[in-house]
Design an enzyme around this catalytic site. Structure first.
Site, PDB file in Angstrom:
ATOM      1  N   ASP A  67      64.097  33.783 -50.982  1.00 18.01           N
ATOM      2  CA  ASP A  67      63.022  33.310 -50.103  1.00 18.01           C
ATOM      3  C   ASP A  67      62.340  34.503 -49.440  1.00 18.01           C
ATOM      4  O   ASP A  67      62.850  35.630 -49.489  1.00 18.01           O
ATOM      5  CB  ASP A  67      63.569  32.333 -49.046  1.00 18.01           C
ATOM      6  N   ASP A 136      71.475  24.325 -39.425  1.00 21.57           N
ATOM      7  CA  ASP A 136      70.988  22.970 -39.710  1.00 21.57           C
ATOM      8  C   ASP A 136      71.242  22.549 -41.155  1.00 21.57           C
ATOM      9  O   ASP A 136      70.708  21.543 -41.618  1.00 21.57           O
ATOM     10  CB  ASP A 136      69.489  22.871 -39.379  1.00 21.57           C
ATOM     11  N   HIS A 138      70.401  24.291 -43.892  1.00 13.75           N
ATOM     12  CA  HIS A 138      69.433  24.732 -44.909  1.00 13.75           C
ATOM     13  C   HIS A 138      70.065  25.728 -45.881  1.00 13.75           C
ATOM     14  O   HIS A 138      70.987  26.461 -45.525  1.00 13.75           O
ATOM     15  CB  HIS A 138      68.141  25.288 -44.285  1.00 13.75           C
ATOM     16  N   GLU A 143      64.535  23.490 -45.351  1.00 18.36           N
ATOM     17  CA  GLU A 143      64.958  22.893 -44.088  1.00 18.36           C
ATOM     18  C   GLU A 143      65.320  21.419 -44.299  1.00 18.36           C
ATOM     19  O   GLU A 143      65.033  20.854 -45.365  1.00 18.36           O
ATOM     20  CB  GLU A 143      63.827  23.045 -43.061  1.00 18.36           C
TER      21      GLU A 143
HETATM   22  C1  F6R Z   1      67.911  33.681 -46.175  1.00 18.30           C
HETATM   23  C2  F6R Z   1      68.606  32.430 -46.467  1.00 18.30           C
HETATM   24  C3  F6R Z   1      69.024  31.572 -45.335  1.00 18.30           C
HETATM   25  C4  F6R Z   1      70.229  32.178 -44.602  1.00 18.30           C
HETATM   26  C5  F6R Z   1      70.637  31.298 -43.435  1.00 18.30           C
HETATM   27  C6  F6R Z   1      71.821  31.844 -42.693  1.00 18.30           C
HETATM   28  O1  F6R Z   1      67.600  34.345 -47.375  1.00 18.30           O
HETATM   29  O2  F6R Z   1      68.814  32.116 -47.597  1.00 18.30           O
HETATM   30  O3  F6R Z   1      69.387  30.303 -45.827  1.00 18.30           O
HETATM   31  O4  F6R Z   1      71.283  32.298 -45.502  1.00 18.30           O
HETATM   32  O5  F6R Z   1      69.551  31.160 -42.563  1.00 18.30           O
HETATM   33  O6  F6R Z   1      71.486  33.062 -42.097  1.00 18.30           O
HETATM   34  P1  F6R Z   1      72.610  34.001 -41.478  1.00 18.30           P
HETATM   35  O7  F6R Z   1      73.451  34.449 -42.603  1.00 18.30           O
HETATM   36  O8  F6R Z   1      71.856  35.126 -40.859  1.00 18.30           O
HETATM   37  O9  F6R Z   1      73.360  33.153 -40.505  1.00 18.30           O
END
Ligand code: F6R
Length: 261
Positions: A67, A136, A138, A143
């Site tokens: 992403d 959440d 995702h 989302e």
């Molecule tokens: C970003 C991604 C997101 C993160 C998620 C958790 O490339 O894929 O799904 O994995 O927001 O983020 P952290 O690891 O910083 O808690």
């Protein structure tokens, strides 16, 4: 879905780095799908150590981005392209020419998303996709209530995710872009092996919903239940709300070593 409970984040990093090393031994030009954020960093560190020691050869490996923020210049230190260059490509000695990613700066965002889907297909698809998970639920930036069959597209971040990510922008939530492009859940499900790493108590509810809840768009990561080879690696804190934790521990402890994850 396999659930592996490890003592801590470093243990998760080692386990997943070993799975990547094993994949590259069998398929040196494998496409590794990578996530950003804090969670995967121990994996990248453990892999980099294996590259330095000569245990892993990444000379033919390819990297695919999950992403990207929309509107951040590619050379902004927090664009995911910059983060991946810093945290993955350079430490693993993989050149930018082996990198696939969506263009978050394109004027024609839908066109850039479609181009990225074509690039992934032309590369033969993703062999192993590493995922983190949002508080959440995702995955990527799909989302809650994202279609379970979605493809790469633009999404609006929830305020929860923006506030979770403000730490990368000096704590200023206003600096966190509103929009992202993300591989869709349908895109992610096409990878041959999905490995989701979750660490810390803040992820415990999301992990429980992913593993033991219904498959439902309200928890995008629950779509992993639909994949024939999905592995959830969690530390003790993130596993703390799993009712079946004793079974997961027993099952992994008795797994034949040759199987890997
Ligand atoms: C970003 C991604 C997101 C993160 C998620 C958790 O490339 O894929 O799904 O994995 O927001 O983020 P952290 O690891 O910083 O808690």
């Amino acid at each position: 879905m396999e659930v592996v409970i490890v003592p801590d984040a470093a243990g998760g990093g080692e386990l997943i780095a070993e799975a990547v090393a094993r994949l590259l031994r069998h398929k040196p030009d494998a496409v590794l799908g990578v996530a950003t954020g804090s969670t995967p960093l121990p994996v990248y560190r453990a892999l980099a150590a294996r590259v330095r020691s000569g245990e892993v050869d990444t000379s033919r490996a390819r990297i695919a981005q999950l992403d990207e923020y929309v509107g951040l210049p590619a050379d902004h230190p927090e664009s995911y392209r910059s983060v991946l260059r810093r945290e993955v490509l350079e430490p693993l000695a993989i050149p930018m020419s082996a990198f696939l990613g969506p263009d978050g700066t394109a004027e024609d965002v839908p066109g850039a998303c479609a181009a990225y889907e074509r690039a992934l297909a032309a590369a033969g698809g993703v062999d192993l996709q590493l995922l983190g998970i949002g508080t959440d639920g995702h995955i990527g930036f799909n989302e809650p209530c994202s279609s379970l069959t979605s493809r790469t597209r633009i999404k609006t971040l929830t305020e929860q995710t923006r506030s979770d990510n403000a730490r990368f922008f000096g704590g200023d939530v206003a600096q966190v872009p509103q929009h992202v492009v993300t591989q869709g859940i349908g895109t992610i499900l096409e990878a041959r092996h999905l490995v989701l790493l979750a660490t810390g108590e803040g992820k415990a509810d999301a992990v429980a919903a992913t593993v033991e809840g219904p498959v439902a768009a309200i928890c995008p990561a629950s779509a992993l239940q639909l994949h024939p080879h999905a592995t959830v690696v969690t530390d003790e804190a993130a596993a703390s709300k799993l009712k079946l934790a004793p079974y997961f521990r027993h099952s992994y402890a008795n797994k034949p070593g040759w199987q890997g994850i």
